[in-house]
Scaffold this motif. Structure first.
Motif, PDB file in Angstrom:
ATOM      1  N   ASN A   2       0.653  -1.176   0.053  1.00 49.49           N
ATOM      2  CA  ASN A   2       0.064  -0.027  -0.129  1.00 49.49           C
ATOM      3  C   ASN A   2       0.735   1.399  -0.119  1.00 49.49           C
ATOM      4  N   ARG A  14       0.512  13.229 -10.313  1.00 50.60           N
ATOM      5  CA  ARG A  14       0.151  12.167 -11.835  1.00 50.60           C
ATOM      6  C   ARG A  14       1.825  11.854 -12.149  1.00 50.60           C
ATOM      7  N   LEU A  17       2.539   8.972  -9.957  1.00 44.00           N
ATOM      8  CA  LEU A  17       1.834   7.549  -9.921  1.00 44.00           C
ATOM      9  C   LEU A  17       2.611   7.104 -11.259  1.00 44.00           C
ATOM     10  N   CYS A  18       2.464   7.840 -12.354  1.00 39.20           N
ATOM     11  CA  CYS A  18       3.195   7.112 -13.496  1.00 39.20           C
ATOM     12  C   CYS A  18       4.450   6.635 -13.063  1.00 39.20           C
ATOM     13  N   LEU A  20       5.383   5.273 -10.514  1.00 37.88           N
ATOM     14  CA  LEU A  20       5.100   4.212  -9.787  1.00 37.88           C
ATOM     15  C   LEU A  20       4.852   3.015 -10.658  1.00 37.88           C
ATOM     16  N   ASN A  21       3.783   3.163 -11.369  1.00 31.45           N
ATOM     17  CA  ASN A  21       3.425   2.237 -12.397  1.00 31.45           C
ATOM     18  C   ASN A  21       4.501   1.469 -13.301  1.00 31.45           C
ATOM     19  N   TYR A  25       4.026  -0.687  -9.757  1.00 32.58           N
ATOM     20  CA  TYR A  25       3.307  -0.472  -8.308  1.00 32.58           C
ATOM     21  C   TYR A  25       1.975   0.531  -8.510  1.00 32.58           C
ATOM     22  N   GLU A  26       1.108   0.479  -7.707  1.00 39.45           N
ATOM     23  CA  GLU A  26       0.097   1.386  -7.756  1.00 39.45           C
ATOM     24  C   GLU A  26       0.295   2.225  -6.537  1.00 39.45           C
ATOM     25  N   GLY A  27      -0.412   3.442  -6.539  1.00 36.28           N
ATOM     26  CA  GLY A  27      -0.426   4.168  -5.381  1.00 36.28           C
ATOM     27  C   GLY A  27      -1.766   4.975  -5.360  1.00 36.28           C
ATOM     28  N   VAL A  28      -2.171   5.390  -4.104  1.00 41.47           N
ATOM     29  CA  VAL A  28      -3.635   6.184  -3.985  1.00 41.47           C
ATOM     30  C   VAL A  28      -3.198   7.699  -3.543  1.00 41.47           C
TER      31      VAL A  28
END
Length: 197
Positions: A2, A14, A17-18, A20-21, A25-28
């Protein structure tokens, strides 16, 4: 895993997030206290103005939450600056995780401010740098800086002014540069933050 990205009305979420992708991985993005406290990793990015950002954190009560987190925590650019004691940007009292000021660049006119572009790091030994080559090029965009201090684990120089590139204290790290925009060096630093620390 998480991964929580702190929402506080400062830009750049943004691109984080990119990044991490790209690493799988995903982030919130969140300003929810419980979500932040339960996350395995916290990323505190930011592009914006210090006093406005701190006002949002205080309004949401996040100024008290963030300083008490115990999982690995990474501030980026404005996020790192807000982890310091205070900023000359609109005389802002910050979070005080690092006992260091944030100062405005005062350089000869030949050096443009903001400092924008690629620069190399001089690094101390730290797990965050595992697997990195000796010379690391990273991407900076900033008008304010943190002087080299006891928490500095990487530094760089612009216009004859040495300053902090990365801070470290306990579970808290801060990068003045943008690892999410720093090609292979930045990718390795993010991966180490997620997988080594």
């Amino acid at each position: 895993m998480n991964i929580a990205i702190v929402k506080y009305n400062a830009g750049n979420t943004r691109s984080v997030l990119c990044a991490l992708n790209r690493l799988g991985y995903e982030g919130v993005v969140t300003d929810d206290r419980t979500t932040l406290e339960k996350a395995d990793r916290i990323i505190f990015p930011g592009v914006g103005e210090a006093s406005t950002a701190m006002a949002y954190l205080r309004e949401k009560g996040l100024d008290q939450v963030l300083v008490n987190l115990r999982q690995p925590f990474l501030g980026i650019c404005l996020g790192m600056q807000l982890m310091c004691a205070n900023s000359e940007e609109n005389a802002t009292k910050a979070l005080g995780i690092f006992d260091a000021p944030v100062l405005k660049f005062r350089l000869d006119p030949e050096y443009k401010v903001p400092h924008m572009g690629w620069n190399t790091l001089s690094c101390k030994a730290d797990e965050l740098f595992s697997g990195l080559p000796h010379t690391n090029w990273c991407y900076f965009v900033h008008s304010y800086y943190v002087p080299v201090c006891s928490s500095t684990i990487a530094s760089t120089e612009y216009g004859g002014q040495a300053f902090t590139a990365i801070l470290h204290k306990d579970n808290f790290y801060g990068c003045q540069f943008h690892p999410e925009k720093s090609a292979e060096s930045g990718e390795r630093i993010l991966r180490n933050f997620l997988e080594v620390l």
